[in-house]
Design a protein around this motif. Structure first.
Motif, PDB file in Angstrom:
ATOM      1  N   ALA A  47       0.841  -1.206   0.000  1.00 29.55           N
ATOM      2  CA  ALA A  47       0.000   0.000   0.000  1.00 29.55           C
ATOM      3  C   ALA A  47       0.872   1.250   0.000  1.00 29.55           C
ATOM      4  CB  ALA A  47      -0.927   0.004   1.217  1.00 29.55           C
ATOM      5  N   ALA A  48       2.114   1.101   0.440  1.00 25.94           N
ATOM      6  CA  ALA A  48       3.031   2.242   0.476  1.00 25.94           C
ATOM      7  C   ALA A  48       3.668   2.489  -0.888  1.00 25.94           C
ATOM      8  CB  ALA A  48       4.123   2.001   1.506  1.00 25.94           C
ATOM      9  N   GLU A  49       4.033   3.716  -1.109  1.00 26.17           N
ATOM     10  CA  GLU A  49       4.864   4.110  -2.253  1.00 26.17           C
ATOM     11  C   GLU A  49       6.328   3.874  -1.902  1.00 26.17           C
ATOM     12  OE1 GLU A  49       5.055   5.214  -6.086  1.00 26.17           O
ATOM     13  OE2 GLU A  49       3.176   5.659  -5.057  1.00 26.17           O
ATOM     14  N   LYS A  50       6.682   4.243  -0.652  1.00 31.89           N
ATOM     15  CA  LYS A  50       8.035   4.015  -0.146  1.00 31.89           C
ATOM     16  C   LYS A  50       8.000   4.054   1.380  1.00 31.89           C
ATOM     17  CE  LYS A  50       9.572   8.848  -0.025  1.00 31.89           C
ATOM     18  NZ  LYS A  50      10.658   9.786  -0.350  1.00 31.89           N
ATOM     19  N   CYS A  51       8.971   3.389   1.999  1.00 33.84           N
ATOM     20  CA  CYS A  51       9.144   3.412   3.446  1.00 33.84           C
ATOM     21  C   CYS A  51      10.636   3.511   3.739  1.00 33.84           C
ATOM     22  CB  CYS A  51       8.583   2.155   4.100  1.00 33.84           C
ATOM     23  SG  CYS A  51       6.788   1.960   4.033  1.00 33.84           S
ATOM     24  N   GLU A  52      10.977   4.276   4.781  1.00 32.18           N
ATOM     25  CA  GLU A  52      12.387   4.431   5.122  1.00 32.18           C
ATOM     26  C   GLU A  52      12.530   4.957   6.545  1.00 32.18           C
ATOM     27  OE1 GLU A  52      14.000   7.282   2.411  1.00 32.18           O
ATOM     28  OE2 GLU A  52      12.494   8.802   2.896  1.00 32.18           O
ATOM     29  N   PHE A  53      13.700   4.724   7.149  1.00 32.28           N
ATOM     30  CA  PHE A  53      14.006   5.344   8.435  1.00 32.28           C
ATOM     31  C   PHE A  53      14.367   6.802   8.183  1.00 32.28           C
ATOM     32  CE2 PHE A  53      14.540   0.990   9.993  1.00 32.28           C
ATOM     33  CZ  PHE A  53      13.986   1.099  11.272  1.00 32.28           C
ATOM     34  N   THR A  54      13.592   7.697   8.767  1.00 34.48           N
ATOM     35  CA  THR A  54      13.891   9.130   8.664  1.00 34.48           C
ATOM     36  C   THR A  54      14.705   9.612   9.858  1.00 34.48           C
ATOM     37  OG1 THR A  54      11.651   9.508   9.511  1.00 34.48           O
ATOM     38  CG2 THR A  54      11.981   9.731   7.135  1.00 34.48           C
ATOM     39  N   SER A  55      14.839   8.767  10.865  1.00 35.99           N
ATOM     40  CA  SER A  55      15.778   8.933  11.979  1.00 35.99           C
ATOM     41  C   SER A  55      15.946   7.538  12.582  1.00 35.99           C
ATOM     42  CB  SER A  55      15.245   9.931  13.015  1.00 35.99           C
ATOM     43  OG  SER A  55      14.339   9.308  13.904  1.00 35.99           O
ATOM     44  N   PRO A  56      16.905   7.328  13.488  1.00 36.85           N
ATOM     45  CA  PRO A  56      17.072   5.975  14.051  1.00 36.85           C
ATOM     46  C   PRO A  56      15.817   5.424  14.723  1.00 36.85           C
ATOM     47  CG  PRO A  56      19.009   7.292  14.515  1.00 36.85           C
ATOM     48  CD  PRO A  56      17.998   8.226  13.922  1.00 36.85           C
TER      49      PRO A  56
END
Length: 493
Positions: A47-56
Motif C-alpha cells: 500500500a506504500a509508495e516508499k518506506c524508510e528510516f527518517t531517523s534511528p
C-alpha cells in the motif's frame, strides 16, 4: 480454483488472530504497507509508495494515492494509524500485538504519510514486522477502535483492500473469493478470478477430494502416510518449500507442576532430558519433520542447538532423575498435557501419544493427555486453562528473531507468564544491532541462556512447507517461500 485445508479460521479480525489458519484469508483480503512478493525475503512497498528510516527511531511510509477499500472508503495514512493503534489498544490474547512491542506511537503526518516512532532505534526487524499478521490495514470507518469485530459483520461490510474480496462466508466450511479489481499492490493481479477455500475435519477426506478432482490444491495438512501414498499418484504434484515450521511444548509458569520456580525449572529440564525427538521424526512423521534442538530452526542465520549439549539427543533417565531429586521434586510428576487434534494435522494425536509414552516410560512422570478442538483450544489457552500444552509456529518473516522476541519478550503471544529482564535486554540488543556478525552472536547467546536457565518452551520438531496439487495447477512453488504467506493470487490452472 478450489483450495482444501484442515486448518481452521479463528478470526478474520487482524487484532484477534495469530495463527496460520486465520492468516491465509487475511493474506488475500487485507493490504499491508510493506509485504513480501512471492519468492522475496525482503519486504517491499504494497500500500506504500516508499518506506524508510527518517531517523534511528522513526520509520516513515508514504502511501500510494487514491487507494480504496472494496466498500469505497478511502485507505489513507489515518487508516494505517488506526490499524496499529487499534491492534495495541485491543491487545487481544489471541492476537499478534506482541510483534509491535517496539512501537511507541503511530502518527498520521498527512493523508499519505504515516510515521512510526520506535522505543529502540535501529530496529533491524521493523520493516518486516509491517508485513506480518500485525500489519494488515483495516478500515477505520468499519472496525470498532476498542473491540474485536465479528467475522460475519466484516464480510458484510467488505473492508477489503487485498487481492481478493470475500463474496460468501460459511466459517470453516466454505469461503468464496473474487478478485479485487482495485488492488494494485506487490502481490500482483490475481491469476485466477474466483477461488473457493474448502475446510475439512479430516485429512482423509481432503486427500480423497484431491485425488478425485473435487479440489485443485491441498494446503495444510495431510498426514505423512497420506503423503507417501500421494507420491505414487501420477496425477498429483508434491510441492515443498523452505522449512521454518516449529513444533514445541509450552509451559505456563503459573500453573505448571512444581511448588517453587526452582522445582518448575527442574521439571522442564527433566522433560527436556526425556524426549526422543528422533523417534517422533521417524516413527510419527516419517522424516517430514526433523528433530529441533533449539528455539530457532536450523537454516536460519544465528541458529545453534543448545538442547543437544545440555540435555542430549536421546532420553537420559539418570540425568532427569537427578535434576528432579536435587530440586526436591517428588516423582512421578503428575502433568496435564493438552494438545490439539485438528490445527496441526491429525498426526498430532500420534505425536502426543508417543510423547506421553516416552515420559511415562521413565517412571518420573505421569502424563494425563487431553485434547481440544482449535477454536476452544485458543480461548482456553489464553485463559490459563492449560499448564503444559502443544503449540506450533510458522515464522512471520525470515529472521531468527521471529522465533525469539514474539515468544520471550514481555507481553509475548504465548501469554505463559514468562518474563526475564536479562533476556529482554538481550532481545532488544540483537534487534537493534546493525553489525551483522555481532547480531548473530547475540542471537546465539540468547538461545543458549534460554535453554540453560529458563526453557519457557520445549522445541520438538521443525518441518518444511508442503502443498499438494493436481498436475495442471501452476504457481504453488512460488508461494511456498520463507515468508510463509500462502497467496491465492499466484495460483492458476
Amino acid at each position: 480454483m478450489v483450495v482444501g485445508t484442515t486448518d481452521k479460521i479463528f478470526a478474520l479480525d487482524p487484532a484477534a488472530a495469530y495463527d496460520q489458519g486465520s492468516y491465509v484469508p487475511e493474506t488475500q483480503i487485507y493490504q499491508h504497507l510493506l509485504n513480501f512478493a512471492p519468492g522475496d525475503t525482503t519486504p517491499k512497498p504494497d500500500a506504500a509508495e516508499k518506506c524508510e528510516f527518517t531517523s534511528p527511531t522513526v520509520f516513515t511510509c508514504t502511501l500510494k494515492s487514491g487507494l480504496k477499500f472494496a466498500n469505497g472508503n478511502a485507505l489513507t495514512a489515518q487508516s494505517a494509524k488506526f490499524s496499529f493503534d487499534r491492534m495495541l489498544r485491543i491487545n487481544d490474547p489471541n492476537g499478534p500485538a506482541s510483534l509491535l512491542g517496539n512501537l511507541d506511537k503511530t502518527e498520521a503526518v498527512n493523508d499519505l504519510t504515516v510515521a512510526f516512532t520506535l522505543k529502540n532505534g535501529n530496529d533491524q526487524t521493523f520493516p518486516a514486522v509491517l508485513a506480518t499478521q500485525a500489519g494488515p490495514i483495516v478500515d477505520e470507518k468499519t472496525f470498532p477502535a476498542d473491540k474485536v469485530m465479528d467475522d460475519g459483520a466484516i464480510v458484510k461490510a467488505k473492508p477489503f483492500s487485498g487481492p481478493y474480496v470475500i463474496t460468501s462466508f460459511d466459517k470453516n466450511k466454505l469461503v468464496q473469493y473474487e478478485a479485487n479489481s482495485g488492488y494494485n499492490g506487490i502481490l500482483g493481479a490475481p491469476k485466477t478470478k474466483t477461488v473457493s477455500a474448502k475446510y475439512y475435519a479430516s485429512s482423509d477426506n481432503l486427500k480423497l477430494d484431491l485425488q478425485n478432482g473435487a479440489i485443485d490444491v491441498a494446503y495444510r495438512t495431510l498426514t505423512p502416510t497420506d503423503m507417501d501414498s500421494l507420491r505414487k499418484d501420477d496425477k498429483i504434484a508434491i510441492h515443498e518449500g523452505l522449512g521454518g515450521e516449529l513444533r514445541y511444548i509450552v509451559f505456563n509458569f503459573n500453573t505448571m507442576p512444581g511448588n517453587t520456580p526452582e522445582q518448575k525449572l527442574a521439571i522442564r529440564k527433566a522433560m527436556a532430558s526425556s524426549i526422543d525427538r528422533d523417534a517422533l521424526s521417524t516413527e510419527v512423521y516419517k522424516g517430514t519433520f526433523a528433530p529441533a534442538y533449539s528455539f530457532v530452526p536450523k537454516g536460519f542465520p544465528g541458529a545453534v542447538e543448545p538442547f543437544k549439549d545440555l540435555y542430549g539427543t536421546k532420553p537420559n533417565r539418570e540425568q532427569a532423575a537427578k535434576l528432579l531429586a536435587d530440586a526436591g521434586v517428588a516423582t512421578p510428576v503428575q502433568i496435564n498435557l493438552q494438545y490439539n487434534p485438528d490445527h496441526y494435522g491429525s498426526s498430532s494425536s500420534e505425536e502426543y501419544a508417543a510423547i506421553k509414552n516416552q515420559l511415562d516410560a521413565t517412571g518420573l512422570f505421569k502424563i494425563n493427555l487431553q485434547s481440544t478442538e482449535w477454536v476452544t483450544y485458543q480461548k482456553e489457552r489464553a485463559r490459563d486453562g492449560y499448564p503444559v500444552y502443544q503449540m506450533g509456529w510458522f515464522p512471520d518473516f525470515p529472521d531468527a528473531d521471529n522465533y525469539l522476541t514474539p515468544f520471550f519478550a514481555p507481553n509475548n503471544f504465548l501469554q505463559n507468564h514468562f518474563e526475564d529482564p536479562a533476556i529482554t535486554a538481550q532481545l532488544i540488543g540483537e534487534v537493534t544491532q546493525p553489525d551483522r556478525d555481532k547480531r548473530l552472536a547475540q542471537i546465539q547467546q540468547v538461545q543458549k541462556e534460554l535453554a540453560e536457565k529458563h526453557i519457557p518452551t520445549l522445541p520438538l520438531l521443525s518441518g518444511k512447507q508442503i502443498a499438494v496439487s493436481a498436475k495442471n495447477v501452476q504457481g504453488v512453488d512460488s508461494t511456498l517461500d520463507p515468508s510463509t504467506k500462502f497467496r491465492y493470487s499466484v495460483l492458476s490452472k
